[in-house]
Design an enzyme around this catalytic site. Structure first.
Site, PDB file in Angstrom:
ATOM      1  N   LYS A  41       4.611 -15.217   0.117  1.00  0.00           N
ATOM      2  CA  LYS A  41       4.332 -15.739  -1.230  1.00  0.00           C
ATOM      3  C   LYS A  41       5.632 -15.704  -2.015  1.00  0.00           C
ATOM      4  O   LYS A  41       5.691 -15.268  -3.169  1.00  0.00           O
ATOM      5  CB  LYS A  41       3.238 -14.916  -1.920  1.00  0.00           C
ATOM      6  N   TYR A  79       0.828  -1.208   0.000  1.00  0.00           N
ATOM      7  CA  TYR A  79       0.000   0.000   0.000  1.00  0.00           C
ATOM      8  C   TYR A  79       0.862   1.258   0.000  1.00  0.00           C
ATOM      9  O   TYR A  79       0.590   2.217   0.709  1.00  0.00           O
ATOM     10  CB  TYR A  79      -0.931   0.003   1.206  1.00  0.00           C
ATOM     11  N   ASP A 105      -9.662  -9.987   7.804  1.00  0.00           N
ATOM     12  CA  ASP A 105     -11.096 -10.045   7.527  1.00  0.00           C
ATOM     13  C   ASP A 105     -11.578 -11.487   7.418  1.00  0.00           C
ATOM     14  O   ASP A 105     -12.684 -11.832   7.854  1.00  0.00           O
ATOM     15  CB  ASP A 105     -11.427  -9.283   6.242  1.00  0.00           C
ATOM     16  N   ASP A 160      -4.237  -7.543   5.672  1.00  0.00           N
ATOM     17  CA  ASP A 160      -5.567  -6.984   5.444  1.00  0.00           C
ATOM     18  C   ASP A 160      -6.556  -8.088   5.080  1.00  0.00           C
ATOM     19  O   ASP A 160      -7.644  -8.201   5.655  1.00  0.00           O
ATOM     20  CB  ASP A 160      -5.474  -5.945   4.319  1.00  0.00           C
ATOM     21  N   ASP A 205      -1.820 -18.400  -0.050  1.00  0.00           N
ATOM     22  CA  ASP A 205      -2.955 -19.157  -0.567  1.00  0.00           C
ATOM     23  C   ASP A 205      -3.231 -20.386   0.298  1.00  0.00           C
ATOM     24  O   ASP A 205      -4.381 -20.650   0.683  1.00  0.00           O
ATOM     25  CB  ASP A 205      -2.749 -19.538  -2.039  1.00  0.00           C
TER      26      ASP A 205
END
Length: 364
Positions: free
Chosen positions: A185, A135, A246, A242, A218
């Protein structure tokens, strides 16, 4: 008597409905615990943007830099693009005040059932890097409107930024279940993620009493759904944290009841506490918003301020109301209003213990 000065930003939509119950609970806890809170309210919001062209004034951070903490309701409006509201208020506060830890506790409690069939208890924390990573502000658009139009967004990972958030996660794990899972990742993102992994490995060596492993994002997302009870502390980059926070909140009953803390662990600047449900314009003004996320965020704020006993009392009252089950807002299958749920939580607060309260500080 200790008095804490709190900057209150109700924001938009149901933010204006869930913040007052949190302040009511905080005041009740202060009376029981021998401390008080002084509130300064700010109208920074999408409504302000539509009226003035800015989410907050240019010197907004100066207005709240001297506060002990910030309590935020929600930000967002159908008439204002999300990137405008986010980059006009939340991100300047997070970055200007070096709130590099986004802390997201997730716990399945009686009366708030998970949508999953769980084989073991779920009590985990997601530690999200909060000010850099994917970000970043570096990038841009080229050839707008033409067939060769392009967009470039640069991810920024610094050794200092990764080190401090990873250290926080390992320190936190020391006080909990003693295990950290690092989201990565590195099999697909060739530069930033191997760098993240290297720093995690280096820092882990400094915490010999804490177990750890790394998981590709993943596979980690799948395991979080299949076996959420296996996790204690999960640390991830801004984007991965992030998404995972959630997902984990949904496992515990939904993001509508989830709290969050944006922490400056060194306490050079105020930290910010907020429910993560958003402004929910579809139910705003109806008085049915669930204040649980706001109340739990207020409990996290009390912990950060050093009022650990008051924080625990508020969390126990929330859990007691949920377990009893007769008072529920519509999102939980009940008919109670925002005020009725909050009043039930305040009524469930225990009487103060006769022993002197502790002033030990904690960020849990």
């Amino acid at each position: 008597m200790t008095t804490y000065r709190i900057a209150v930003i109700p924001g938009d939509g149901i933010g204006n409905e869930v913040i007052p119950p949190a302040l009511k609970a905080l005041d009740a806890l202060g009376r029981r615990g021998g401390f008080s809170l002084a509130y300064d309210e700010f109208d920074w919001s999408c409504a302000r943007y539509e009226a003035t062209g800015a989410m907050m004034p240019p010197d907004g951070l100066d207005h709240i830099a001297g506060h002990d903490a910030i309590l935020l309701g929600a930000v967002g409006s159908p008439g204002v693009p999300d990137h405008v509201s986010l980059w006009g208020l939340l991100i300047p506060i997070r970055r200007g005040f070096r709130q590099y830890v986004n802390l997201r506790p997730v716990k399945v409690v009686p009366g708030l059932p998970s949508p999953l069939r769980l084989s073991s208890p779920v009590d985990l924390v997601v530690v999200r890097e909060n000010v850099e990573g994917e970000y970043s502000e570096i990038g841009g658009r080229l050839n707008r409107g033409f067939p060769e139009e392009m967009a470039v967004q640069e991810a920024v990972f610094t050794r200092a930024g990764v080190t401090r958030v990873v250290d926080y996660a390992f320190e936190l794990a020391r006080t909990r279940g003693g295990h950290v899972t690092s989201a990565t990742k590195s099999n697909g993102i060739v530069h930033t993620m191997p760098f993240w992994d290297e720093v995690v490995r280096e820092r882990a060596a400094r915490f010999p009493g804490v177990g750890w492993r790394q998981e590709h994002i993943d596979a980690l997302a799948a395991k979080l759904v299949l076996r959420p009870g296996d996790f204690d502390v999960i640390v991830g980059s801004n984007l991965f944290g992030d998404v995972l926070s959630d997902l984990a909140a949904a496992i515990a009953g939904g993001i509508g009841v989830a709290p969050a803390a944006n922490l400056n662990p060194e306490r050079r600047f105020p930290s910010m506490f907020e429910p993560v449900h958003g402004s929910a314009p579809d139910i705003a003004g109806k008085g049915v918003a669930n204040p649980l996320g706001s109340l739990w965020s207020a409990a996290m704020m009390l912990d950060h301020l050093g009022e650990a006993e008051a924080s625990a009392a508020l969390r126990h009252a929330i859990e007691a109301v949920l377990a009893e089950g007769s008072v529920r807002t519509p999102d939980l299958g009940g008919t109670a209003s925002t005020t009725e749920f909050a009043d039930a939580v305040v009524a469930a607060l225990p009487s103060p213990a006769p022993a002197a309260r502790s002033n030990a500080r904690s960020d849990q």
